[in-house]
Design an enzyme around this catalytic site. Structure first.
Site, PDB file in Angstrom:
ATOM      1  N   GLY A  97       0.781  -1.245   0.000  1.00  0.00           N
ATOM      2  CA  GLY A  97       0.000   0.000   0.000  1.00  0.00           C
ATOM      3  C   GLY A  97       0.806   1.284   0.000  1.00  0.00           C
ATOM      4  O   GLY A  97       0.352   2.297   0.526  1.00  0.00           O
TER       5      GLY A  97
ATOM      6  N   ASN B  48       1.420   3.184  -2.569  1.00  0.00           N
ATOM      7  CA  ASN B  48       0.685   4.172  -3.372  1.00  0.00           C
ATOM      8  C   ASN B  48      -0.477   4.760  -2.581  1.00  0.00           C
ATOM      9  O   ASN B  48      -0.711   5.965  -2.606  1.00  0.00           O
ATOM     10  CB  ASN B  48       0.192   3.539  -4.681  1.00  0.00           C
TER      11      ASN B  48
ATOM     12  N   MET C 170      -4.613  -6.951  -6.887  1.00  0.00           N
ATOM     13  CA  MET C 170      -4.113  -8.008  -7.769  1.00  0.00           C
ATOM     14  C   MET C 170      -5.191  -8.842  -8.467  1.00  0.00           C
ATOM     15  O   MET C 170      -4.913  -9.934  -8.928  1.00  0.00           O
ATOM     16  CB  MET C 170      -3.167  -8.939  -6.981  1.00  0.00           C
ATOM     17  N   LYS C 171      -6.414  -8.300  -8.487  1.00  0.00           N
ATOM     18  CA  LYS C 171      -7.454  -9.033  -9.220  1.00  0.00           C
ATOM     19  C   LYS C 171      -7.944  -8.208 -10.403  1.00  0.00           C
ATOM     20  O   LYS C 171      -7.885  -6.983 -10.369  1.00  0.00           O
ATOM     21  CB  LYS C 171      -8.632  -9.350  -8.289  1.00  0.00           C
ATOM     22  N   ILE C 172      -8.432  -8.926 -11.402  1.00  0.00           N
ATOM     23  CA  ILE C 172      -8.976  -8.241 -12.575  1.00  0.00           C
ATOM     24  C   ILE C 172     -10.380  -7.744 -12.246  1.00  0.00           C
ATOM     25  O   ILE C 172     -11.143  -8.407 -11.539  1.00  0.00           O
ATOM     26  CB  ILE C 172      -8.957  -9.199 -13.792  1.00  0.00           C
TER      27      ILE C 172
ATOM     28  N   ASN D  87      -6.163   2.996 -12.428  1.00  0.00           N
ATOM     29  CA  ASN D  87      -5.158   1.997 -12.043  1.00  0.00           C
ATOM     30  C   ASN D  87      -3.777   2.572 -12.307  1.00  0.00           C
ATOM     31  O   ASN D  87      -3.618   3.456 -13.144  1.00  0.00           O
ATOM     32  CB  ASN D  87      -5.356   0.720 -12.870  1.00  0.00           C
TER      33      ASN D  87
ATOM     34  N   HIS E 151       0.152   1.221 -13.306  1.00  0.00           N
ATOM     35  CA  HIS E 151       0.884   0.051 -13.766  1.00  0.00           C
ATOM     36  C   HIS E 151       2.374   0.396 -13.864  1.00  0.00           C
ATOM     37  O   HIS E 151       2.719   1.451 -14.400  1.00  0.00           O
ATOM     38  CB  HIS E 151       0.339  -0.386 -15.136  1.00  0.00           C
TER      39      HIS E 151
HETATM   40  C1  GRF Z   1       2.924  -0.940  -7.784  1.00  0.00           C
HETATM   41  O1  GRF Z   1       4.138  -1.209  -8.435  1.00  0.00           O
HETATM   42  C2  GRF Z   1       1.828  -0.707  -8.799  1.00  0.00           C
HETATM   43  O2  GRF Z   1       2.281  -0.119  -9.972  1.00  0.00           O
HETATM   44  C3  GRF Z   1       1.337  -2.095  -9.075  1.00  0.00           C
HETATM   45  O3  GRF Z   1       1.408  -2.766  -7.846  1.00  0.00           O
HETATM   46  C4  GRF Z   1       2.409  -2.152  -7.015  1.00  0.00           C
HETATM   47  C5  GRF Z   1       1.725  -1.773  -5.737  1.00  0.00           C
HETATM   48  O4  GRF Z   1       2.618  -1.272  -4.787  1.00  0.00           O
HETATM   49  N1  GRF Z   1       0.022  -2.076  -9.661  1.00  0.00           N
HETATM   50  P1  GRF Z   1       2.086  -0.633  -3.434  1.00  0.00           P
HETATM   51  O5  GRF Z   1       1.227  -1.705  -2.763  1.00  0.00           O
HETATM   52  O6  GRF Z   1       1.284   0.584  -3.779  1.00  0.00           O
HETATM   53  O7  GRF Z   1       3.297  -0.305  -2.639  1.00  0.00           O
END
Ligand code: GRF
Length: 206
Positions: free
Chosen positions: A14, A16, A93-95, A110, A112
């Site tokens: 987490g 982000n 991590m799910k679609i 999202n 990426h």
């Molecule tokens: C990040 O690299 C993001 O781009 C990807 O999953 C990772 C999540 O990292 N989708 P965090 O949990 O936000 O540290």
């Protein structure tokens, strides 16, 4: 004035989510709060952090539902109950299913860790190194029915050096993720993002 509300979906540490939270608190993203955090993993670091911060948080266990649709209905319910304006996927991590996308049309983002459309899916940093690209980076995009596919809002570029490993490249990219995710959310709530087909136009910039 009523605050804009973000719902965060995550599965892991987490970072982000934390960066976005920080930017709502210090007013970089104005008049906005994280109203709810939902995780599909009970031990996600992000979920623990949300609890610590007294943000309503939920672990929704796919295994407890008949099927994926029912699982997603539960998540949609929680988001709606918390009057969420924007859903932010932060390492979820799910679609996302069709019904979910329909319920929050053009209101799911999202991030990426690659320059889409290069290296979608998992292990993007490893794939970038293996492929020998000189530059990689990250992409914030709106979510549509296909994985890592919707209209691109912002991208940031980082150089890939021969000495980089998956780990060092991930660190470089993550630093940029923390900046552009908040920037994209800020632009969204300022009403500056306009989707035209596959493209996102930023008012005052494009
Ligand atoms: C990040 O690299 C993001 O781009 C990807 O999953 C990772 C999540 O990292 N989708 P965090 O949990 O936000 O540290």
């Amino acid at each position: 004035m009523k605050k804009n509300k973000i719902g965060v979906l995550l599965s892991g540490r987490g970072s982000n989510f934390r960066a976005i939270l920080e930017n709502t608190k210090k007013g970089y993203i104005k008049n906005t709060e994280i109203a709810v955090v939902i995780s599909d993993k009970s031990d996600a670091g992000g979920l623990q952090y949300a609890k610590q911060e007294n943000i309503p948080s939920f672990f929704v266990n796919l295994k407890e539902f008949q099927n994926r649709d029912k699982y997603e209905e539960k998540i949609i319910d929680i988001l709606k109950n918390h009057e969420v304006d924007l859903v932010v996927l932060a390492g979820y991590m799910k679609i996302i299913g069709e019904n979910f996308v329909k319920n929050f049309k053009n209101r799911i983002m999202n991030i990426h860790p690659a320059l889409l459309p290069s290296f979608p899916g998992l292990h993007s940093q490893k794939k970038a190194i293996k492929y020998g690209v000189r530059y990689s980076g990250c992409t914030v995009h709106f979510v549509d029915e296909k994985m890592d596919h919707g209209p691109i809002i912002l991208q940031a570029v980082v150089p890939v050096l021969q000495k980089d490993t998956e780990e060092t490249l991930s660190i470089k990219i993550l630093k940029e993720e923390h900046k552009i995710y908040s920037e994209a959310i800020k632009l969204f709530f300022e009403g500056k993002l306009e989707i035209r087909g596959r493209k996102v136009f930023i008012k005052g910039r494009d």
